[in-house]
Design a protein around this motif. Structure first.
Motif, PDB file in Angstrom:
ATOM      1  N   GLU A 137       7.391   5.277  11.658  1.00 33.55           N
ATOM      2  CA  GLU A 137       6.407   4.350  11.113  1.00 33.55           C
ATOM      3  C   GLU A 137       5.069   5.074  10.931  1.00 33.55           C
ATOM      4  OE1 GLU A 137       4.953   0.617   9.831  1.00 33.55           O
ATOM      5  OE2 GLU A 137       6.993   1.177  10.364  1.00 33.55           O
ATOM      6  N   PRO A 138       4.540   5.143   9.706  1.00 32.74           N
ATOM      7  CA  PRO A 138       3.270   5.844   9.498  1.00 32.74           C
ATOM      8  C   PRO A 138       2.094   5.058  10.065  1.00 32.74           C
ATOM      9  CG  PRO A 138       4.011   4.844   7.454  1.00 32.74           C
ATOM     10  CD  PRO A 138       5.107   4.620   8.446  1.00 32.74           C
ATOM     11  N   GLY A 139       1.111   5.779  10.594  1.00 34.29           N
ATOM     12  CA  GLY A 139      -0.103   5.145  11.079  1.00 34.29           C
ATOM     13  C   GLY A 139      -1.033   4.790   9.931  1.00 34.29           C
ATOM     14  N   ARG A 140      -2.124   4.102  10.276  1.00 33.31           N
ATOM     15  CA  ARG A 140      -3.039   3.642   9.230  1.00 33.31           C
ATOM     16  C   ARG A 140      -3.602   4.793   8.424  1.00 33.31           C
ATOM     17  NH1 ARG A 140      -8.585   0.024   9.868  1.00 33.31           N
ATOM     18  NH2 ARG A 140      -8.924  -0.218   7.623  1.00 33.31           N
ATOM     19  N   TRP A 141      -3.970   5.867   9.097  1.00 33.66           N
ATOM     20  CA  TRP A 141      -4.610   6.968   8.374  1.00 33.66           C
ATOM     21  C   TRP A 141      -3.595   7.903   7.742  1.00 33.66           C
ATOM     22  CZ3 TRP A 141      -8.739   4.995   7.143  1.00 33.66           C
ATOM     23  CH2 TRP A 141      -9.445   4.183   8.030  1.00 33.66           C
ATOM     24  N   ASP A 142      -2.306   7.698   8.075  1.00 30.81           N
ATOM     25  CA  ASP A 142      -1.258   8.343   7.282  1.00 30.81           C
ATOM     26  C   ASP A 142      -1.132   7.638   5.935  1.00 30.81           C
ATOM     27  OD1 ASP A 142      -0.482  10.187   9.295  1.00 30.81           O
ATOM     28  OD2 ASP A 142       0.655   8.609  10.295  1.00 30.81           O
ATOM     29  N   LEU A 143      -1.306   6.318   5.960  1.00 31.48           N
ATOM     30  CA  LEU A 143      -1.228   5.536   4.717  1.00 31.48           C
ATOM     31  C   LEU A 143      -2.415   5.815   3.803  1.00 31.48           C
ATOM     32  CD1 LEU A 143      -0.106   2.083   6.158  1.00 31.48           C
ATOM     33  CD2 LEU A 143       1.324   3.804   5.060  1.00 31.48           C
ATOM     34  N   TYR A 144      -3.568   6.087   4.420  1.00 31.70           N
ATOM     35  CA  TYR A 144      -4.788   6.306   3.644  1.00 31.70           C
ATOM     36  C   TYR A 144      -5.300   7.738   3.844  1.00 31.70           C
ATOM     37  CZ  TYR A 144      -4.819   1.278   2.983  1.00 31.70           C
ATOM     38  OH  TYR A 144      -4.475   0.000   2.636  1.00 31.70           O
ATOM     39  N   LEU A 145      -4.369   8.664   3.817  1.00 35.52           N
ATOM     40  CA  LEU A 145      -4.707  10.061   4.097  1.00 35.52           C
ATOM     41  C   LEU A 145      -5.820  10.579   3.193  1.00 35.52           C
ATOM     42  CD1 LEU A 145      -3.849  12.548   5.806  1.00 35.52           C
ATOM     43  CD2 LEU A 145      -2.404  13.193   3.881  1.00 35.52           C
ATOM     44  N   MET A 146      -5.819  10.191   1.932  1.00 38.64           N
ATOM     45  CA  MET A 146      -6.822  10.680   0.989  1.00 38.64           C
ATOM     46  C   MET A 146      -7.857   9.617   0.637  1.00 38.64           C
ATOM     47  SD  MET A 146      -5.551  13.604   0.973  1.00 38.64           S
ATOM     48  CE  MET A 146      -6.689  14.435  -0.107  1.00 38.64           C
TER      49      MET A 146
END
Length: 275
Positions: A137-146
């Protein structure tokens, strides 16, 4: 003997083609003609006859294709998760954008082909379940990496005057004038060892082509607000996103946006760094 032979002929005629026979009683007296219909061998059943018993003649139904969840042109948080998971298995290298673009389609097609699935480039239920089993499960900042994450509500201290309203919660910077948001950009902060200070400050120095003497790294469009900490453009943030961190400054990855901000902000404008 003659009667028995006659009866045998009658039964034989019935068995062969169906005909009218004359029934007799036990004493051989005639009782009247009886018509018996016997279908001829090989005659197909009528259209309204029931289907013959036995195995069905209908070929087995073709297996239905799995439902498509997302495909090129779709947008949203689910697409971000798909992209973040594709990054985990090294089929996508750019940060999640939330838009199912050509790079995402190409990554999905490659993932499908590697695992013997139809190479459609569309994420169907079978492809998605396979990817879920292989990733976390990706974390929040994995989802919004850029960047691209929605900004939270501005701090009340930002609602008057000219303010750079910087949220550590949503990792965004709002440029606000008299309570109105002029622009919003994603930002990155320092690590736990070099944290960005929180509080209310003011811009005291602008340096367009600044280079850090401490870290020997460029800090273009620097807006200094607390000691050596400034809001500035970061090529590392532009390249790596939230996979990295600053040395305490507030990094901006959009060079055009920080250039525009640098032109608008004045010395003395308020800076609010908050959670």
């Amino acid at each position: 003997m003659g009667r028995a032979f006659t009866a045998l002929l009658a039964l034989t005629a019935v068995a062969v083609c169906g005909c009218t026979v004359e029934a007799t009683d036990q004493d051989g007296k005639p009782q009247g003609p009886i018509r018996i219909e016997v279908p001829q061998r090989g005659t197909p059943p009528a259209d309204d006859d029931p289907e013959p018993s036995g195995p069905s003649r209908t070929p087995p139904a073709t297996r239905a294709a799995p439902a498509v969840l997302w495909s090129r042109g779709d947008t949203g948080r689910d697409v971000r998760e798909l992209q973040a998971r594709l990054r985990q298995v090294a089929w996508l290298f750019d940060g999640p954008t939330g838009t199912y673009d050509d790079l995402t389609e190409r990554a999905v097609r490659g993932f499908q082909g590697k695992r013997g699935l139809p190479r459609t480039g569309r994420t169907d239920t079978v492809t998605w379940q396979r990817l879920l089993r292989m990733t976390q499960e990706p974390g929040r900042w994995d989802l919004y990496l850029m960047g691209g994450q929605p900004a939270d509500d501005p701090d009340p201290r930002c609602l008057t005057g000219r303010a750079l309203c910087i949220s550590k919660t949503s990792r965004t910077l709002r440029w606000m004038i008299d309570g109105r948001t002029v622009t919003t950009v994603p930002v990155r902060f320092g690590s736990q060892y070099t944290p960005t200070r929180e509080g209310v400050f003011s811009v005291y120095w602008k340096s367009r082509h600044h280079v850090s003497t401490l870290y020997d790294s460029p800090m273009p469009y620097a807006l200094f607000f607390s000691g050596g900490q400034a809001v500035h453009y970061s090529s590392d943030f532009a390249a790596r996103g939230y996979a990295g961190a600053s040395h305490g400054c507030v990094n901006v990855r959009d060079e055009a946006a920080i250039a525009d901000l640098f032109a608008q902000v004045r010395n003395g404008d308020k800076v609010v760094v908050h959670w």
